[in-house]
Scaffold this motif. Structure first.
Motif, mmCIF file in Angstrom:
data_model
loop_
_atom_site.group_PDB
_atom_site.id
_atom_site.type_symbol
_atom_site.label_atom_id
_atom_site.label_comp_id
_atom_site.label_asym_id
_atom_site.label_seq_id
_atom_site.Cartn_x
_atom_site.Cartn_y
_atom_site.Cartn_z
ATOM 1 N N PHE A 185 50.071 24.498 57.399
ATOM 2 C CA PHE A 185 49.802 25.524 56.397
ATOM 3 C C PHE A 185 51.068 26.331 56.124
ATOM 4 C CE2 PHE A 185 48.719 29.937 55.430
ATOM 5 C CZ PHE A 185 47.886 29.782 54.336
ATOM 6 N N HIS A 186 51.302 26.618 54.841
ATOM 7 C CA HIS A 186 52.483 27.394 54.467
ATOM 8 C C HIS A 186 52.194 28.146 53.178
ATOM 9 C CE1 HIS A 186 56.600 28.615 53.849
ATOM 10 N NE2 HIS A 186 56.612 28.032 52.660
ATOM 11 N N VAL A 187 52.530 29.439 53.155
ATOM 12 C CA VAL A 187 52.352 30.256 51.956
ATOM 13 C C VAL A 187 53.549 30.048 51.051
ATOM 14 C CG1 VAL A 187 52.159 32.599 51.057
ATOM 15 C CG2 VAL A 187 50.952 31.962 53.155
ATOM 16 N N LYS A 188 53.267 29.676 49.810
ATOM 17 C CA LYS A 188 54.328 29.379 48.855
ATOM 18 C C LYS A 188 54.656 30.568 47.969
ATOM 19 C CE LYS A 188 55.674 25.874 45.449
ATOM 20 N NZ LYS A 188 55.248 24.653 44.720
ATOM 21 N N ASP A 189 53.639 31.354 47.583
ATOM 22 C CA ASP A 189 53.880 32.472 46.669
ATOM 23 C C ASP A 189 52.859 33.563 46.938
ATOM 24 O OD1 ASP A 189 55.093 33.877 44.544
ATOM 25 O OD2 ASP A 189 53.524 33.207 43.170
ATOM 26 N N ILE A 190 53.298 34.814 46.802
ATOM 27 C CA ILE A 190 52.430 35.984 46.997
ATOM 28 C C ILE A 190 52.551 36.873 45.767
ATOM 29 C CG2 ILE A 190 51.889 37.963 48.473
ATOM 30 C CD1 ILE A 190 53.385 36.558 50.738
ATOM 31 N N ARG A 191 51.420 37.348 45.284
ATOM 32 C CA ARG A 191 51.436 38.244 44.121
ATOM 33 C C ARG A 191 50.312 39.263 44.270
ATOM 34 N NH1 ARG A 191 49.864 33.178 42.369
ATOM 35 N NH2 ARG A 191 47.700 32.983 41.662
ATOM 36 N N PRO A 192 50.436 40.415 43.613
ATOM 37 C CA PRO A 192 49.375 41.435 43.693
ATOM 38 C C PRO A 192 48.073 40.881 43.115
ATOM 39 C CG PRO A 192 51.396 42.359 42.791
ATOM 40 C CD PRO A 192 51.585 40.888 42.828
ATOM 41 N N PRO A 193 46.930 41.344 43.625
ATOM 42 C CA PRO A 193 45.654 40.857 43.095
ATOM 43 C C PRO A 193 45.415 41.367 41.684
ATOM 44 C CG PRO A 193 45.284 42.604 44.683
ATOM 45 C CD PRO A 193 46.745 42.303 44.727
ATOM 46 N N GLU A 237 43.099 42.748 38.477
ATOM 47 C CA GLU A 237 42.274 43.950 38.398
ATOM 48 C C GLU A 237 40.897 43.704 39.016
ATOM 49 O OE1 GLU A 237 40.757 47.252 35.089
ATOM 50 O OE2 GLU A 237 41.701 45.370 34.460
ATOM 51 N N ASN A 238 40.469 44.633 39.864
ATOM 52 C CA ASN A 238 39.168 44.637 40.540
ATOM 53 C C ASN A 238 39.036 43.535 41.597
ATOM 54 O OD1 ASN A 238 38.292 46.796 38.949
ATOM 55 N ND2 ASN A 238 37.481 45.435 37.366
ATOM 56 N N ALA A 239 40.062 42.727 41.813
ATOM 57 C CA ALA A 239 39.932 41.630 42.776
ATOM 58 C C ALA A 239 39.871 42.124 44.212
ATOM 59 C CB ALA A 239 41.093 40.652 42.620
ATOM 60 N N SER A 240 40.364 43.335 44.463
ATOM 61 C CA SER A 240 40.338 43.844 45.837
ATOM 62 C C SER A 240 39.038 44.564 46.172
ATOM 63 C CB SER A 240 41.523 44.783 46.067
ATOM 64 O OG SER A 240 41.457 45.891 45.192
ATOM 65 N N ILE A 241 38.159 44.764 45.178
ATOM 66 C CA ILE A 241 36.907 45.508 45.422
ATOM 67 C C ILE A 241 36.082 44.881 46.541
ATOM 68 C CG2 ILE A 241 34.669 46.135 44.411
ATOM 69 C CD1 ILE A 241 36.090 46.673 41.807
ATOM 70 N N PRO A 242 35.805 43.568 46.528
ATOM 71 C CA PRO A 242 34.981 43.003 47.609
ATOM 72 C C PRO A 242 35.587 43.204 48.988
ATOM 73 C CG PRO A 242 35.153 41.467 45.787
ATOM 74 C CD PRO A 242 36.141 42.558 45.521
ATOM 75 N N PHE A 243 36.898 43.178 49.102
ATOM 76 C CA PHE A 243 37.536 43.324 50.405
ATOM 77 C C PHE A 243 37.476 44.778 50.878
ATOM 78 C CE2 PHE A 243 39.501 39.781 48.179
ATOM 79 C CZ PHE A 243 39.400 38.764 49.109
ATOM 80 N N VAL A 244 37.842 45.706 49.974
ATOM 81 C CA VAL A 244 37.850 47.123 50.342
ATOM 82 C C VAL A 244 36.434 47.623 50.596
ATOM 83 C CG1 VAL A 244 38.462 49.442 49.574
ATOM 84 C CG2 VAL A 244 39.989 47.522 49.091
ATOM 85 N N SER A 245 35.512 47.334 49.664
ATOM 86 C CA SER A 245 34.130 47.784 49.830
ATOM 87 C C SER A 245 33.496 47.139 51.044
ATOM 88 C CB SER A 245 33.320 47.431 48.572
ATOM 89 O OG SER A 245 33.877 48.049 47.426
#
Length: 684
Positions: free
Chosen positions: A491-499, A501-509
């Motif tokens: 496994f290797h991460v190739k690219d990282i970018r900010p989520p 709009e609203n994509a972080s709601i399920p994680f934060v909530s």
């Protein structure tokens, strides 16, 4: 005996056999040149063509692969080699025929050269260039070399480098014959070495071919449904100006019971994913970044996919928050469990470790005023630790400086923020005997600088009254969307970018709820008992928190198809190194090139006159024997070498004997056997 049948000593000899004379010269030169040329060219051309065809027609597509797998399972680069889907044993055997055949073709090459030498020899003889003609000994060497005998070269070298008083100058015809013979012997030796080099370098290996694939139903990516990416609350402000997150997106949390209590959607998948027991999802780590991916992806597929990631960094700040160990006479004073974090700790948090367990009403116990007469006890109004049945509490902050605390029901930030700033306060009931057994096998208690028992100081934790550890961690978590790849099962991460709009709601909530406490508490215990220093503890719990954050919405994630899928196909192939392969081919073709040159030389010599075949036939052992023992007149009209002999013409022939000389030696003698007699007169 001369040509008329007279003895050399003048005595009359028997009458020679009457042989009819035929006009003409020797024929068959074209056939002999053609056969010699075909023998020299076809085998080497055929072997080279077969090798080239087998290698390139069965060559694996190495542009889609980067390495092979050796016998011990390790990978190595392709290197300068051809990977052929064909038996390595067969390829090596065919290559070895080159060295075998090349040795057998020396005589054919010398036959072609003999026409050129015969033409030159005849011309020098006709022109009276006596100084260019060979001596009898040189003629013997020349005949043996033309006959393709390797030992003749040894005799020639001894003659060439021997005493000049016992030889004349080496004539051109002998020099040219020996030069070609030496060159061919060297070429044959080089072909043998190239064959050996190729034989040693060719081996069977496991070849890894990368083939583009579009597997049906392969969905390693993870994404959110449109309902999760829409904010049903709009921009309705809460009393403190924030957004109400007590009723987050329906895709992750819903209220379905009579008490209107929040319930995590697909709670069972969260438990399985967080506990590494899911057969659908799995959390992978790459350089501190946790990524939600598929369970047990196929190792024979390389692919890229999109998903969500979480990176948490923590540090232990127990001592920076003024927490003290319960030791000595202080063990019964509640104020010893106080903590007050300030700028040194990097967060705004004040409280008491005894207040981590809520009472029956679900609220933390009120410890107001002085305890046991201790005036130093104080609580902070508005402290909003998230508590559960476990002795741990989480405090979230609006800012990265961790100064503005967030109440759960009313947030001062949008819930789709990709960054969480938080702290955890915990109290573990790990008996000190465990720590002593783990870190001090000798059994002697560990003392602090004041001489009191303090077993948790090495982890920057405080020793509590139950023999366990109190501690505080200051952390930050970043949610992101990632493009990851699996290559050879890695496994290797190739690219990282900010989520988006609203994509972080399920994680934060989701992480604000209390359903992850069991997993987080277990992760905290494992971090404490497995750590050897504060950094290990902080990193271990950060990973546990990342796993919980990504596992909370795992049950509602939508599978997404992979990107750029390639299938890894392992095949047993022959590894043919390029250098020895092309060396052998080039040497074979050089042999062919020499054959072409010799064919042209022979054909050109033949075109100079019809007597070339007669001259070429005399440069042989057969002709010398015939000249010595047969009637010389037989050579006048012989059409081939056989007709130099009476026997081959069906005539009476003589016999050759080894008679004794007066001094005990032996010499050749001729005997004529008359009809009806067992033996005849000794002629010589």
């Amino acid at each position: 005996m001369d040509a008329r049948g007279q003895k050399l000593d003048g005595r009359p000899g028997p009458e020679p056999d009457p042989l009819p004379r035929r006009k003409g010269i020797m024929n068959g030169a074209n056939l002999e040149i053609g056969l010699a040329s075909a023998t020299l060219l076809i085998p080497m051309l055929a072997l080279s063509a077969i090798l080239i065809t087998l290698v390139f027609s069965h060559q694996m597509p190495n542009n889609n692969s980067t390495y092979t797998i050796t016998g011990d399972g390790t990978a190595e680069s392709l290197g300068a080699a051809y990977y052929v889907d064909y038996s390595a044993t067969t390829l090596v055997y065919i290559a070895s025929l080159s060295s075998t055949v090349a040795t057998l073709l020396l005589s054919a090459a010398m036959v072609l050269l003999s026409y050129f030498l015969a033409s030159k020899f005849a011309k020098q003889s006709d022109n009276g260039e006596h100084h260019q003609l060979p001596s009898p000994y040189q003629l013997e060497l020349l005949i043996r070399i033309i006959d393709g005998r390797l030992m003749a070269l040894w005799s020639y070298l001894l003659y060439l480098f021997g005493s000049k008083q016992k030889r004349i100058r080496v004539m051109p015809v002998l020099l040219q014959a020996s030069a070609l013979m030496i060159a061919l012997v060297i070429l044959v030796g080089l072909i043998n070495l190239a064959d050996l080099w190729l034989h040693l370098g060719t081996k069977s290996v496991q070849y890894l071919a990368m083939r583009p694939s579009s597997p049906y139903g392969f969905t390693p990516g993870r994404g959110l449904s449109p309902s999760c990416l829409s904010d049903p609350r709009g921009d309705t402000p809460t009393p403190d100006g924030g957004i109400d997150v007590s009723n987050p997106a329906d895709c992750i949390i819903f209220r379905g019971d009579a008490a209107n209590q929040p319930t995590l959607a697909n709670h069972s998948e969260f438990i399985r994913t967080a506990g590494n027991q899911s057969d659908v999802n799995q959390v992978f780590f790459d350089n501190g970044l946790a990524v939600l991916g598929p369970y047990n992806p196929r190792p024979d597929w390389d692919f890229e996919a999109t998903s969500f990631g979480s990176r948490t960094s923590c540090r232990v700040v127990t001592s920076e928050c003024g927490a003290k160990s319960n030791t000595g006479a202080q063990v019964f004073y509640h104020w010893v469990s106080n903590y007050k974090c300030n700028d040194t700790a990097g967060l705004n948090l004040t409280g008491n470790f005894l207040a981590l367990m809520p009472d029956e009403s679900g609220m933390p116990p009120e410890l107001t005023g002085a305890q046991n007469g201790d005036p130093e006890w104080q609580t902070q109004t508005g402290n909003s630790l998230q508590l559960s049945q476990y002795d741990m509490g989480f405090q979230y902050f609006q800012d990265s400086a961790k100064q503005q605390q967030i109440k759960i029901a009313y947030s001062g930030f949008r819930p789709d923020t990709p960054q969480l700033n938080w702290a955890v306060v915990f109290k573990l009931h790990l008996h000190v005997a465990f720590w002593i057994e783990k870190n001090n096998p000798s059994g002697f208690p560990i003392k602090n600088v004041t001489g009191e028992l303090d077993p948790w100081a090495s982890l920057n934790l405080a020793y509590n009254m139950e023999g366990g550890a109190n501690g505080i961690l200051s952390c930050q978590t970043n949610i992101s969307e990632v493009l990851y790849q699996f290559v050879n099962g890695t496994f290797h991460v190739k690219d990282i970018r900010p989520p988006r709009e609203n994509a972080s709601i399920p994680f934060v909530s989701g992480i604000f709820g209390d359903w992850a406490y069991e997993q987080l508490h277990q992760g905290l215990q494992l971090a404490v008992v497995g750590a050897t220093n504060p950094d290990d503890l902080a990193a271990s719990f950060a990973s546990a928190y990342d796993q919980a954050v990504l596992s909370v919405p795992a049950g509602v994630m939508q599978p997404l198809p992979a990107i750029n899928v390639t299938r890894r196909v392992v095949t047993q192939v022959a590894r043919v190194p390029v250098a020895p392969f092309f060396t052998l081919i080039l040497l074979n073709l050089l042999f062919v090139f020499i054959g072409v040159i010799l064919t042209v030389m022979a054909a050109s010599a033949l075109s100079t006159g019809q007597s070339v075949k007669d001259a070429q036939a005399r440069l042989s052992v057969a002709a010398v024997v015939a000249e010595s023992f047969e009637n010389p007149a037989l050579g006048d009209d012989a059409r081939n070498t056989d007709e130099l002999y009476a026997e081959r013409r069906g005539k009476v022939t003589r016999r050759v004997a080894l008679g004794k000389t007066e001094n005990g030696g032996r010499r050749f003698k001729q005997i004529v056997i008359k009809s009806g007699e067992e033996s005849g007169e000794l002629l010589r």
